[in-house]
Design a protein around this motif. Structure first.
Motif, PDB file in Angstrom:
ATOM      1  N   GLU A 289      -6.366   3.369  -8.255  1.00  0.00           N
ATOM      2  CA  GLU A 289      -6.151   4.600  -9.018  1.00  0.00           C
ATOM      3  C   GLU A 289      -5.645   5.702  -8.102  1.00  0.00           C
ATOM      4  O   GLU A 289      -4.745   6.464  -8.446  1.00  0.00           O
ATOM      5  CB  GLU A 289      -7.447   5.021  -9.717  1.00  0.00           C
ATOM      6  CG  GLU A 289      -7.815   4.145 -10.900  1.00  0.00           C
ATOM      7  CD  GLU A 289      -9.139   4.538 -11.532  1.00  0.00           C
ATOM      8  OE1 GLU A 289      -9.784   5.486 -11.025  1.00  0.00           O
ATOM      9  OE2 GLU A 289      -9.538   3.899 -12.529  1.00  0.00           O
ATOM     10  N   SER A 290      -6.250   5.796  -6.909  1.00  0.00           N
ATOM     11  CA  SER A 290      -5.835   6.794  -5.927  1.00  0.00           C
ATOM     12  C   SER A 290      -4.392   6.557  -5.504  1.00  0.00           C
ATOM     13  O   SER A 290      -3.592   7.500  -5.411  1.00  0.00           O
ATOM     14  CB  SER A 290      -6.755   6.728  -4.698  1.00  0.00           C
ATOM     15  OG  SER A 290      -6.265   7.536  -3.654  1.00  0.00           O
ATOM     16  N   ASN A 291      -4.041   5.300  -5.256  1.00  0.00           N
ATOM     17  CA  ASN A 291      -2.682   4.981  -4.831  1.00  0.00           C
ATOM     18  C   ASN A 291      -1.676   5.301  -5.929  1.00  0.00           C
ATOM     19  O   ASN A 291      -0.571   5.778  -5.658  1.00  0.00           O
ATOM     20  CB  ASN A 291      -2.577   3.505  -4.462  1.00  0.00           C
ATOM     21  CG  ASN A 291      -1.376   3.216  -3.582  1.00  0.00           C
ATOM     22  OD1 ASN A 291      -0.914   4.091  -2.862  1.00  0.00           O
ATOM     23  ND2 ASN A 291      -0.869   2.009  -3.641  1.00  0.00           N
TER      24      ASN A 291
ATOM     25  N   ILE B  23       5.584  -0.833   8.175  1.00  0.00           N
ATOM     26  CA  ILE B  23       6.428  -1.613   7.260  1.00  0.00           C
ATOM     27  C   ILE B  23       6.297  -1.133   5.818  1.00  0.00           C
ATOM     28  O   ILE B  23       7.284  -0.980   5.094  1.00  0.00           O
ATOM     29  CB  ILE B  23       6.054  -3.119   7.334  1.00  0.00           C
ATOM     30  CG1 ILE B  23       6.344  -3.671   8.725  1.00  0.00           C
ATOM     31  CG2 ILE B  23       6.806  -3.919   6.274  1.00  0.00           C
ATOM     32  CD1 ILE B  23       5.843  -5.090   8.927  1.00  0.00           C
ATOM     33  N   SER B  24       5.061  -0.884   5.390  1.00  0.00           N
ATOM     34  CA  SER B  24       4.793  -0.513   3.994  1.00  0.00           C
ATOM     35  C   SER B  24       3.790   0.643   3.940  1.00  0.00           C
ATOM     36  O   SER B  24       2.605   0.439   3.647  1.00  0.00           O
ATOM     37  CB  SER B  24       4.253  -1.731   3.231  1.00  0.00           C
ATOM     38  OG  SER B  24       4.013  -1.418   1.879  1.00  0.00           O
ATOM     39  N   PRO B  25       4.232   1.878   4.275  1.00  0.00           N
ATOM     40  CA  PRO B  25       3.314   3.023   4.354  1.00  0.00           C
ATOM     41  C   PRO B  25       2.617   3.364   3.040  1.00  0.00           C
ATOM     42  O   PRO B  25       1.557   3.987   3.052  1.00  0.00           O
ATOM     43  CB  PRO B  25       4.222   4.163   4.814  1.00  0.00           C
ATOM     44  CG  PRO B  25       5.608   3.740   4.466  1.00  0.00           C
ATOM     45  CD  PRO B  25       5.614   2.261   4.584  1.00  0.00           C
ATOM     46  N   GLU B  26       3.203   2.954   1.898  1.00  0.00           N
ATOM     47  CA  GLU B  26       2.602   3.299   0.609  1.00  0.00           C
ATOM     48  C   GLU B  26       1.476   2.338   0.203  1.00  0.00           C
ATOM     49  O   GLU B  26       0.729   2.624  -0.737  1.00  0.00           O
ATOM     50  CB  GLU B  26       3.677   3.331  -0.482  1.00  0.00           C
ATOM     51  CG  GLU B  26       4.662   4.486  -0.329  1.00  0.00           C
ATOM     52  CD  GLU B  26       5.622   4.594  -1.491  1.00  0.00           C
ATOM     53  OE1 GLU B  26       5.686   3.629  -2.285  1.00  0.00           O
ATOM     54  OE2 GLU B  26       6.294   5.622  -1.615  1.00  0.00           O
ATOM     55  N   SER B  27       1.356   1.205   0.901  1.00  0.00           N
ATOM     56  CA  SER B  27       0.289   0.248   0.574  1.00  0.00           C
ATOM     57  C   SER B  27      -1.042   0.727   1.148  1.00  0.00           C
ATOM     58  O   SER B  27      -1.113   1.146   2.313  1.00  0.00           O
ATOM     59  CB  SER B  27       0.614  -1.132   1.155  1.00  0.00           C
ATOM     60  OG  SER B  27       1.804  -1.645   0.615  1.00  0.00           O
ATOM     61  N   LEU B  28      -2.089   0.667   0.337  1.00  0.00           N
ATOM     62  CA  LEU B  28      -3.422   0.990   0.835  1.00  0.00           C
ATOM     63  C   LEU B  28      -4.014  -0.246   1.508  1.00  0.00           C
ATOM     64  O   LEU B  28      -3.780  -1.371   1.059  1.00  0.00           O
ATOM     65  CB  LEU B  28      -4.338   1.437  -0.313  1.00  0.00           C
ATOM     66  CG  LEU B  28      -3.976   2.753  -1.010  1.00  0.00           C
ATOM     67  CD1 LEU B  28      -5.052   3.109  -2.026  1.00  0.00           C
ATOM     68  CD2 LEU B  28      -3.806   3.885  -0.032  1.00  0.00           C
ATOM     69  N   VAL B  29      -4.780  -0.019   2.583  1.00  0.00           N
ATOM     70  CA  VAL B  29      -5.371  -1.137   3.330  1.00  0.00           C
ATOM     71  C   VAL B  29      -6.886  -0.972   3.386  1.00  0.00           C
ATOM     72  O   VAL B  29      -7.385   0.106   3.751  1.00  0.00           O
ATOM     73  CB  VAL B  29      -4.806  -1.220   4.761  1.00  0.00           C
ATOM     74  CG1 VAL B  29      -5.457  -2.379   5.520  1.00  0.00           C
ATOM     75  CG2 VAL B  29      -3.286  -1.379   4.729  1.00  0.00           C
ATOM     76  N   ILE B  30      -7.611  -2.026   3.011  1.00  0.00           N
ATOM     77  CA  ILE B  30      -9.069  -2.061   3.138  1.00  0.00           C
ATOM     78  C   ILE B  30      -9.433  -3.166   4.124  1.00  0.00           C
ATOM     79  O   ILE B  30      -9.009  -4.315   3.954  1.00  0.00           O
ATOM     80  CB  ILE B  30      -9.752  -2.318   1.780  1.00  0.00           C
ATOM     81  CG1 ILE B  30      -9.506  -1.136   0.830  1.00  0.00           C
ATOM     82  CG2 ILE B  30     -11.259  -2.529   1.966  1.00  0.00           C
ATOM     83  CD1 ILE B  30     -10.116  -1.315  -0.555  1.00  0.00           C
TER      84      ILE B  30
END
Length: 455
Positions: free
Chosen positions: A118-120, A70-77
């Motif tokens: 920052e990485s994102n 759905i949201s490939p640009e979101s980072l997930v932790i």
């Protein structure tokens, strides 16, 4: 303000993370289940998603897979109470940015969040830049939209943000100085000088004084102090083109500047300190020169902190049409002509050529053709393409097929005649008498033909 979505079925954990991250300055939203979180992700874009691993109906790993679609640009932790090496590996393979335990150290946790965002940000900027470059035909003064050049543009952008020394590698005529200028123009030093020097184009005895300057009276003719290019470039960038041509004694002096940021003028006794970024370029194999003892290995590694390779034109043929039209517009404007384009057949001739002189050679061909052209379009007969050690006009008879639009027989005959006369003159070392004998015509006939062809 970065946006963060917290996903946890534990109300106390949700509220704790909400308060803590809001205090850190983030825009925080919460969801009590994976289903609620997915619904939110369909409506909003999040920079970072923090999700519990153990949740009813859909756990964190299942949620990770769906949210990445759905949201490939979101980072997930992923956050879990019970750390597992196997689960961590699986999470990373499925696209998680990190995997941490719930009994985390607060300072380390906030640092992880900050690093992730920052990485994102960098990844999104790079992705946006590449999308823009896919439709662009230029970057600074560099022309081209091939995949190879888009990669170069991306590297220039990244390199420009650093202070590291750069070594630009590429054949003659590929545009190494344009790349150096683009790096400088996109760097924090862009308001300071950009100074370029061709290390192979200046005699050794003058090159040292050009680079480092001299003191009054240090040699005959030194009537006043002179600042060198390193001083002139202070705070900015110095571009050392053809750095492989530096003689050994100057390699030693350049190494000192790179290592210590200081140098002496010729005849000087005081060290001069400068803050200069060094961008070097060469079309030679410096590693081979090192093996032969012709270039210092320590200097090579100091200059080659970040290498940038410029592909030759034959490796990016799709850029030939763009470059051709750019140069036609440039020289039509310069020569005051109404030429707008090149014939399809003329472009075919250029596309089949290997361009050993690269972009510089293409520009030279187009400049000459625009100067000679009398019509509103560049025709094949005015494309003078280098073949071997001589220059001949593009020969349609060697294309292997008769062009659909036909040919001008008089033009082709004149081209053949010119070709034979040039070869005869070359074989006779310029003697027209001997050339006439080789062509089995009289001297007067040869002279008439040369004058007729404007040779």
């Amino acid at each position: 303000m970065a946006t963060i979505l917290v996903v946890d079925d534990d109300k106390g954990m949700r509220e704790f993370l909400d308060i803590m991250l809001t205090r850190e300055g983030y825009d925080v939203r919460c969801a009590s289940s994976a289903a609620e979180a997915l619904n939110s992700c369909r409506k909003h874009s999040y920079d970072l998603i923090l999700t519990d691993l153990k949740m009813p109906k859909m756990d964190g790993l299942e949620f990770l897979k769906v949210v990445k679609e759905i949201s490939p640009e979101s980072l997930v932790i992923l956050i879990t109470a019970y750390a597992s090496g196997d689960t961590a590996v699986r999470a990373m393979k499925d696209g998680a940015y990190d995997y941490i335990e719930k009994n985390f150290n607060l300072e380390e946790f906030t640092a992880t969040i900050r690093n992730a965002l920052e990485s994102n940000g960098r990844m999104r900027n790079d992705a946006k830049f590449l999308r823009e470059m896919e439709n662009a035909v230029s970057f600074g003064e560099i022309i081209g939209k091939s995949r190879e050049m888009v990669k170069v543009y991306s590297l220039i952008k990244k390199v420009a943000e650093t202070t590291a020394n750069v070594l630009i590698l590429g054949e003659s005529g590929t545009g190494k100085e344009l790349v150096a200028k683009a790096i400088h123009a996109n760097s924090p030093r862009k308001e300071k000088p950009f100074v370029a020097i061709n290390c192979g184009g200046i005699p050794e005895n003058l090159l040292e004084s050009e680079l480092f300057g001299y003191q009054k009276g240090s040699f005959t003719g030194a009537y006043a102090d002179k600042a060198g290019l390193f001083e002139i470039a202070r705070g900015g960038t110095i571009f050392l083109d053809e750095v492989g041509e530096l003689p050994p004694v100057l390699q030693v002096k350049l190494l000192r500047v790179v290592q210590e940021k200081t140098f002496l003028r010729i005849g000087g006794t005081e060290n001069i300190r400068v803050d200069v970024r060094i961008i070097s370029a060469t079309n030679r194999n410096l590693e081979e020169m090192i093996r032969k003892g012709e270039f210092r290995e320590d200097l090579y590694y100091r200059l080659n902190v970040i290498p940038v390779r410029i592909p030759p034109l034959r490796e990016r043929k799709e850029d030939i049409a763009i470059l051709t039209r750019f140069f036609i517009e440039k020289y039509a404007r310069e020569f005051g002509k109404g030429i707008k384009n090149i014939s399809n057949y003329g472009l075919e001739l250029l596309m089949e050529y290997s361009f050993p002189g690269n972009v510089r050679e293409l520009e030279n061909i187009i400049e000459r053709s625009v100067a000679l052209e009398q019509s509103s379009i560049v025709l094949p007969e005015n494309l003078v393409i280098s073949k071997g050690n001589s220059e001949e006009q593009a020969d349609v008879s060697k294309m292997g097929q008769f062009p659909d639009q036909g040919i001008n027989l008089n033009t082709e005959m004149a081209r053949f005649e010119r070709d034979m006369i040039e070869k005869a003159l070359e074989k006779s070392n310029g003697s027209k008498t001997r050339a006439a004998e080789l062509l089995q015509v009289s001297f007067d006939s040869l002279r008439y033909r040369i004058e007729k062809l404007g040779m």
